[in-house]
Design an enzyme around this catalytic site. Structure first.
Site, short mmCIF file in Angstrom:
data_model
loop_
_atom_site.label_atom_id
_atom_site.label_comp_id
_atom_site.label_asym_id
_atom_site.label_seq_id
_atom_site.Cartn_x
_atom_site.Cartn_y
_atom_site.Cartn_z
N GLY A 199 98.89 72.21 -71.75
CA GLY A 199 97.51 72.13 -71.29
C GLY A 199 96.76 73.45 -71.26
N LYS A 249 85.49 66.01 -58.78
CA LYS A 249 84.77 65.82 -60.04
C LYS A 249 83.86 64.58 -60.01
CE LYS A 249 88.08 68.25 -62.94
NZ LYS A 249 88.88 68.25 -64.15
N ASP A 307 85.79 68.70 -70.15
CA ASP A 307 87.24 68.49 -70.27
C ASP A 307 87.63 67.86 -71.61
OD1 ASP A 307 88.04 69.57 -67.82
OD2 ASP A 307 87.70 67.69 -66.75
N THR A 357 86.70 71.25 -59.50
CA THR A 357 88.04 70.77 -59.80
C THR A 357 88.47 69.73 -58.77
OG1 THR A 357 90.28 71.43 -60.41
CG2 THR A 357 89.25 72.74 -58.68
N GLY A 382 90.57 60.81 -64.07
CA GLY A 382 89.38 61.53 -64.52
C GLY A 382 89.60 62.27 -65.83
N TYR A 391 99.59 72.50 -67.42
CA TYR A 391 99.90 73.84 -67.96
C TYR A 391 100.91 74.60 -67.09
CZ TYR A 391 96.17 75.06 -64.66
OH TYR A 391 95.39 75.18 -63.54
N GLY A 422 97.92 57.55 -68.68
CA GLY A 422 97.10 57.84 -67.50
C GLY A 422 95.67 57.38 -67.73
N ASN A 424 82.67 68.53 -64.35
CA ASN A 424 83.49 69.72 -64.06
C ASN A 424 82.69 71.03 -64.17
OD1 ASN A 424 83.26 70.08 -66.84
ND2 ASN A 424 85.36 70.83 -67.05
P1 ATR Z 1 92.97 63.63 -62.95
O1 ATR Z 1 91.54 63.92 -62.58
O2 ATR Z 1 93.81 64.88 -63.05
O3 ATR Z 1 93.09 62.75 -64.13
P2 ATR Z 1 93.37 61.42 -61.19
O4 ATR Z 1 91.99 60.94 -61.51
O5 ATR Z 1 93.82 61.39 -59.76
O6 ATR Z 1 93.62 62.89 -61.69
O7 ATR Z 1 94.40 60.54 -62.08
C1 ATR Z 1 95.76 60.65 -61.98
C2 ATR Z 1 96.47 59.78 -63.03
O8 ATR Z 1 97.88 59.97 -62.91
C3 ATR Z 1 96.23 58.29 -62.86
O9 ATR Z 1 96.25 57.67 -64.12
C4 ATR Z 1 97.45 57.85 -62.03
O10 ATR Z 1 97.81 56.50 -62.18
P3 ATR Z 1 97.10 55.37 -61.25
O11 ATR Z 1 95.74 55.13 -61.84
O12 ATR Z 1 97.98 54.20 -61.36
O13 ATR Z 1 97.04 55.95 -59.87
C5 ATR Z 1 98.51 58.72 -62.70
N1 ATR Z 1 99.70 58.91 -61.86
C6 ATR Z 1 99.79 59.67 -60.75
N2 ATR Z 1 101.05 59.62 -60.26
C7 ATR Z 1 101.76 58.79 -61.09
C8 ATR Z 1 103.11 58.32 -61.13
N3 ATR Z 1 104.00 58.71 -60.23
N4 ATR Z 1 103.47 57.52 -62.14
C9 ATR Z 1 102.59 57.12 -63.09
N5 ATR Z 1 101.29 57.52 -63.10
C10 ATR Z 1 100.88 58.34 -62.11
#
Ligand code: ATR
Length: 294
Positions: free
Chosen positions: A262, A83, A119, A79, A147, A241, A144, A104
């Site tokens: 989730g 990943k 996932d 996690t 990952g 979730y 978003g 994962n």
């Molecule tokens: P995960 O593996 O859970 O997807 P991650 O790879 O760190 O976690 O991705 C987090 C996502 O949340 C990204 O799309 C991030 O946007 P950026 O690519 O611009 O960083 C998004 N995210 C995190 N905080 C955010 C915020 N405050 N507003 C908008 N998007 C956010």
């Protein structure tokens, strides 16, 4: 008969030389629901196995994976934030996980570690189980481009979608993701201030929130400012979730959208990992794992 029951009860509560060990690694790891989900299946199915959480610091990641080999741990889940980072330490990675560039689930076969990603398939499994959303012909907006988004977007790209739109704070990531997928249907990479976002949201059937915005304890935060696009034809999903109803889901629901949190995806990715660990898909693992999350 009584003797046999006694043996069964003892096997449930005792670890012995034949116990198979599974684990989840991450940092932080204290809030993970995976041990609860997997151990409840072992208990229900009387499997001589145990699933434990390990907090691993980044500079110990390679040593941790060597430990999986050395100790004969049968399989692990991975996690946040590892990943992507585990990939260089694996012996093999299946094609899908390689494309996503995130793993994962790791299966240990005679000391060789192979990585998978459940996932995205977990998301689709849960969507099919918990809604009547038809994917073929659907417009999809994914919020978003991290990952989780990559895994879901790759899995969804198997369907004949009307379009896929990925909206992200950092445009280069959504562009790169769509370039990697190279879909056969129209695709759009947008930022939140793009004027066409509202039209794509209105035109979509499925909208998936994959960012960490709204995750507990920041329950009041919401990734979008405007929900005028929601109709009763929209399936609105949040992969968070905790809380079980994020502000994003509350707003979609108040506009008449069908909502999904989730928990289904969490249970389904776990169930698919279980099938890989045990090389067996004859158990109804999803229902058992989903139940313990309520
Ligand atoms: P995960 O593996 O859970 O997807 P991650 O790879 O760190 O976690 O991705 C987090 C996502 O949340 C990204 O799309 C991030 O946007 P950026 O690519 O611009 O960083 C998004 N995210 C995190 N905080 C955010 C915020 N405050 N507003 C908008 N998007 C956010």
């Amino acid at each position: 008969m009584l003797f046999l029951n006694l043996i069964q009860i003892l096997r449930r509560i005792m670890l012995n030389g034949s116990t198979r060990v599974f684990a989840v690694i991450g940092n932080p790891i204290v809030h993970t629901a995976s041990p609860l989900m997997h151990n409840s299946v072992y208990k229900n199915e009387n499997l001589n196995s145990v699933y434990v959480p390990f907090l691993v610091h980044e500079d110990n990641l390679k040593a941790g994976l060597d430990g999986v080999r050395a100790l004969g741990i049968s399989g692990i889940n991975v996690t946040v934030p590892y990943k992507e980072k585990v990939i260089p330490y694996l012996d093999e990675c299946d094609e899908f996980a390689q494309k996503i560039a995130a793993v994962n689930t790791i299966v240990n076969k005679n000391g060789r570690l192979k990585g998978y990603n459940t996932d995205g398939e977990g998301f689709i499994y849960a969507l099919n189980k918990e809604s009547d959303c038809v994917l073929d012909g659907a417009g999809v907006v994914i919020i978003g481009a991290g990952g989780s988004s990559r895994s879901i977007a790759f899995s969804l790209s198997r369907y004949s979608l009307k379009f896929m739109c990925i909206v992200n704070r950092t445009l280069v990531k959504s562009r790169l993701l769509l370039k990697d997928i190279a879909p056969s249907f129209p695709s759009y990479a947008l930022t939140f201030d793009d004027v066409s976002l509202l039209d794509h949201l209105s035109d979509a059937r499925l909208v998936i929130q994959t960012t960490s915005v709204g995750l507990s304890p920041n329950d009041a935060q919401c990734v979008l400012p405007n929900f005028s696009w929601v109709s009763s034809g929209h399936y609105c999903c949040d992969i968070i979730y905790k809380p079980s109803k994020t502000m994003f889901l509350k707003k979609c629901e108040s506009q008449g959208g069908c909502i999904l949190n989730g928990k289904g995806m969490l249970a389904a990715q776990g169930a698919l990992a279980f099938n890989m660990f045990f090389d067996d898909d004859s158990y109804d693992v999803f229902s058992m794992m989903r139940k313990v999350l309520d």
